[in-house]
Write a protein that holds these residues in place. Structure first.
Motif, mmCIF file in Angstrom:
data_model
loop_
_atom_site.group_PDB
_atom_site.id
_atom_site.type_symbol
_atom_site.label_atom_id
_atom_site.label_comp_id
_atom_site.label_asym_id
_atom_site.label_seq_id
_atom_site.Cartn_x
_atom_site.Cartn_y
_atom_site.Cartn_z
ATOM 1 N N LEU A 24 -8.288 -17.473 74.494
ATOM 2 C CA LEU A 24 -8.990 -17.106 75.733
ATOM 3 C C LEU A 24 -10.506 -17.165 75.516
ATOM 4 O O LEU A 24 -11.253 -17.691 76.356
ATOM 5 C CB LEU A 24 -8.555 -15.703 76.174
ATOM 6 C CG LEU A 24 -9.229 -15.120 77.413
ATOM 7 C CD1 LEU A 24 -9.030 -16.007 78.642
ATOM 8 C CD2 LEU A 24 -8.694 -13.701 77.689
ATOM 9 N N ALA A 25 -10.939 -16.641 74.386
ATOM 10 C CA ALA A 25 -12.384 -16.647 74.096
ATOM 11 C C ALA A 25 -12.913 -18.075 74.020
ATOM 12 O O ALA A 25 -13.991 -18.374 74.561
ATOM 13 C CB ALA A 25 -12.652 -15.908 72.787
ATOM 14 N N GLN A 26 -12.163 -18.939 73.361
ATOM 15 C CA GLN A 26 -12.608 -20.342 73.268
ATOM 16 C C GLN A 26 -12.668 -20.975 74.657
ATOM 17 O O GLN A 26 -13.621 -21.673 75.006
ATOM 18 C CB GLN A 26 -11.655 -21.153 72.375
ATOM 19 C CG GLN A 26 -11.812 -20.825 70.904
ATOM 20 C CD GLN A 26 -10.690 -21.412 70.046
ATOM 21 O OE1 GLN A 26 -9.664 -21.887 70.553
ATOM 22 N NE2 GLN A 26 -10.868 -21.352 68.737
ATOM 23 N N ASP A 27 -11.650 -20.712 75.455
ATOM 24 C CA ASP A 27 -11.605 -21.301 76.802
ATOM 25 C C ASP A 27 -12.737 -20.759 77.673
ATOM 26 O O ASP A 27 -13.362 -21.496 78.446
ATOM 27 C CB ASP A 27 -10.251 -21.004 77.464
ATOM 28 C CG ASP A 27 -9.103 -21.733 76.772
ATOM 29 O OD1 ASP A 27 -9.377 -22.649 75.955
ATOM 30 O OD2 ASP A 27 -7.937 -21.365 77.025
ATOM 31 N N VAL A 53 -12.572 -12.616 68.119
ATOM 32 C CA VAL A 53 -12.991 -13.057 69.457
ATOM 33 C C VAL A 53 -14.489 -13.363 69.455
ATOM 34 O O VAL A 53 -14.939 -14.347 70.051
ATOM 35 C CB VAL A 53 -12.632 -11.990 70.522
ATOM 36 C CG1 VAL A 53 -13.347 -12.259 71.841
ATOM 37 C CG2 VAL A 53 -11.125 -11.967 70.732
ATOM 38 N N GLY A 54 -15.268 -12.543 68.761
ATOM 39 C CA GLY A 54 -16.704 -12.799 68.673
ATOM 40 C C GLY A 54 -16.983 -14.163 68.064
ATOM 41 O O GLY A 54 -17.828 -14.915 68.552
ATOM 42 N N ASP A 55 -16.267 -14.494 66.995
ATOM 43 C CA ASP A 55 -16.446 -15.811 66.368
ATOM 44 C C ASP A 55 -16.105 -16.921 67.352
ATOM 45 O O ASP A 55 -16.790 -17.942 67.426
ATOM 46 C CB ASP A 55 -15.546 -15.944 65.127
ATOM 47 C CG ASP A 55 -16.066 -15.112 63.963
ATOM 48 O OD1 ASP A 55 -17.226 -14.653 64.034
ATOM 49 O OD2 ASP A 55 -15.307 -14.919 62.992
ATOM 50 N N ALA A 56 -15.047 -16.723 68.107
ATOM 51 C CA ALA A 56 -14.599 -17.766 69.039
ATOM 52 C C ALA A 56 -15.521 -17.894 70.245
ATOM 53 O O ALA A 56 -15.633 -18.970 70.835
ATOM 54 C CB ALA A 56 -13.164 -17.464 69.503
ATOM 55 N N LEU A 57 -16.197 -16.802 70.623
ATOM 56 C CA LEU A 57 -17.069 -16.853 71.802
ATOM 57 C C LEU A 57 -18.339 -17.657 71.537
ATOM 58 O O LEU A 57 -18.911 -18.242 72.459
ATOM 59 C CB LEU A 57 -17.472 -15.435 72.236
ATOM 60 C CG LEU A 57 -16.405 -14.606 72.936
ATOM 61 C CD1 LEU A 57 -16.908 -13.178 73.125
ATOM 62 C CD2 LEU A 57 -16.002 -15.221 74.277
ATOM 63 N N SER A 239 -10.220 -11.727 84.393
ATOM 64 C CA SER A 239 -10.908 -12.163 83.166
ATOM 65 C C SER A 239 -9.920 -12.684 82.127
ATOM 66 O O SER A 239 -10.326 -13.235 81.109
ATOM 67 C CB SER A 239 -11.736 -11.012 82.563
ATOM 68 O OG SER A 239 -10.906 -10.026 81.981
ATOM 69 N N LEU A 240 -8.638 -12.499 82.390
ATOM 70 C CA LEU A 240 -7.618 -12.953 81.430
ATOM 71 C C LEU A 240 -7.242 -14.410 81.645
ATOM 72 O O LEU A 240 -6.441 -14.957 80.887
ATOM 73 C CB LEU A 240 -6.371 -12.057 81.525
ATOM 74 C CG LEU A 240 -6.622 -10.581 81.170
ATOM 75 C CD1 LEU A 240 -5.396 -9.734 81.467
ATOM 76 C CD2 LEU A 240 -7.028 -10.439 79.697
ATOM 77 N N LYS A 241 -7.786 -15.008 82.701
ATOM 78 C CA LYS A 241 -7.570 -16.442 82.943
ATOM 79 C C LYS A 241 -8.948 -17.099 82.949
ATOM 80 O O LYS A 241 -9.762 -16.829 83.858
ATOM 81 C CB LYS A 241 -6.886 -16.665 84.281
ATOM 82 C CG LYS A 241 -5.452 -16.173 84.289
ATOM 83 C CD LYS A 241 -4.783 -16.476 85.612
ATOM 84 C CE LYS A 241 -3.380 -15.903 85.621
ATOM 85 N NZ LYS A 241 -2.954 -15.468 86.942
ATOM 86 N N ALA A 242 -9.202 -17.949 81.962
ATOM 87 C CA ALA A 242 -10.543 -18.534 81.827
ATOM 88 C C ALA A 242 -11.017 -19.226 83.104
ATOM 89 O O ALA A 242 -12.178 -19.043 83.497
ATOM 90 C CB ALA A 242 -10.593 -19.484 80.627
ATOM 91 N N PRO A 243 -10.176 -19.996 83.810
ATOM 92 C CA PRO A 243 -10.690 -20.652 85.020
ATOM 93 C C PRO A 243 -11.101 -19.642 86.099
ATOM 94 O O PRO A 243 -12.086 -19.855 86.811
ATOM 95 C CB PRO A 243 -9.509 -21.510 85.496
ATOM 96 C CG PRO A 243 -8.638 -21.679 84.295
ATOM 97 C CD PRO A 243 -8.800 -20.438 83.486
ATOM 98 N N ASP A 244 -10.351 -18.546 86.229
ATOM 99 C CA ASP A 244 -10.709 -17.532 87.234
ATOM 100 C C ASP A 244 -12.020 -16.844 86.851
ATOM 101 O O ASP A 244 -12.914 -16.638 87.696
ATOM 102 C CB ASP A 244 -9.601 -16.479 87.364
ATOM 103 C CG ASP A 244 -8.391 -17.033 88.096
ATOM 104 O OD1 ASP A 244 -8.440 -18.215 88.513
ATOM 105 O OD2 ASP A 244 -7.394 -16.306 88.231
ATOM 106 N N PHE A 245 -12.119 -16.488 85.581
ATOM 107 C CA PHE A 245 -13.353 -15.832 85.130
ATOM 108 C C PHE A 245 -14.539 -16.776 85.339
ATOM 109 O O PHE A 245 -15.596 -16.367 85.835
ATOM 110 C CB PHE A 245 -13.213 -15.426 83.660
ATOM 111 C CG PHE A 245 -14.363 -14.616 83.140
ATOM 112 C CD1 PHE A 245 -14.595 -13.325 83.605
ATOM 113 C CD2 PHE A 245 -15.232 -15.132 82.180
ATOM 114 C CE1 PHE A 245 -15.661 -12.559 83.133
ATOM 115 C CE2 PHE A 245 -16.301 -14.380 81.698
ATOM 116 C CZ PHE A 245 -16.510 -13.103 82.176
#
Ligand code: PEP
Length: 257
Positions: A24-27, A53-57, A239-245
């Motif tokens: 999710l973070a990457q997306d 998650v921080g690394d992926a963001l 926020s749990l769906k990258a396209p929606d966020f």
């Protein structure tokens, strides 16, 4: 016309697992990267996944924490300190989310202590306030917000206000699919901004970001964000769906233009 930078945060609550959270973070990072210069974007994953998650963001989305304890260290089983959050790379902390207040039982006093601790640590604090349905129906929306804002900001200097974002989140709208009408949300935000002016000055009131939370999604974000005192959103489910966020972040970027 205010120059406030829009703020959009994703509160993941107690959702995702490690692999899903990293994905999710990457997306999210990929899909909102273009807006990072226009919108302040945050993600608040569960404690155990902060590092990964921080690394992926990467750098376009700031890592945040859903909560913190107000003491520096010691015998507080199960709690997490600001130093620990900073070690994990977090720069922002949610304080007094309605689920902490109404499910876990946090008091106004505890919320205020946590907020002051976050500021002392040099972190950004997102102070969450908002009325329950009973309180709204009893006409107490503004008085509840006033009590929670006054108590949350107790002892906070005007200088420190630059590190605070206020999230107005009507409890009855959180996770329910019900959203405050843009007019009702605007009225609550304007009342909170007037209160900040009374507690500090017009300058602090004009500068502070007041964001809305409560079933915000791409379909309703633009009309909420078009309101003059709504400076962004705190987003749970969407926020749990990258396209929606990303759709909400895009609406926030458009509202800034
Ligand atoms: C929240 O948890 O802060 C929130 C606003 O949740 P939702 O968007 O799911 O209503």
């Amino acid at each position: 016309m205010s120059q406030r930078v829009p703020f959009v945060g994703g509160n993941w609550k107690m959702n995702t697992d490690l692999a899903g959270g990293v994905q999710l973070a990457q997306d999210v990072a990929t899909s909102v990267g273009d807006y990072a210069g226009t919108v302040d974007i945050r993600a608040y994953p569960p404690f155990p996944y902060l590092h990964a998650v921080g690394d992926a963001l990467g750098t376009s989305v700031m890592l945040g924490s859903q909560d913190v304890w107000h003491e520096g260290d010691g015998a507080f089983t199960g709690e997490v300190s600001t130093d620990m959050l900073m070690d994990a790379g977090a720069g922002s902390v949610l304080i007094g989310h309605s689920e902490r207040r109404h499910v876990i039982g946090e008091t106004d006093e505890l919320v205020g202590k946590k907020l002051r601790r976050v500021l002392e640590a040099g972190l950004e604090a997102v102070l969450c306030v908002g009325e329950t349905l009973d309180e709204r129906e009893a006409g107490q929306t503004n008085s509840v917000n006033e009590r929670q804002v006054r108590s949350g900001l107790g002892g906070v200097s005007a200088l420190a206000m630059g590190s605070i974002v206020i999230a107005y989140e009507p409890v009855w709208a959180i996770g329910t699919g019900k959203t405050a009408s843009p007019e009702d949300a605007q009225a609550a935000h304007a009342a909170i901004r007037s209160l900040v002016a009374a507690l500090y000055s017009e300058a602090e009131a004009d500068a502070v970001r007041i964001i809305y939370g409560g079933s915000m999604k791409p379909a309703n974000a633009a009309e909420l964000l078009a309101q003059p005192d709504i400076d962004g959103g705190l987003i749970g489910g969407a926020s749990l769906k990258a396209p929606d966020f990303a759709g909400i972040v895009e609406a926030a970027a458009s509202s800034a233009g």
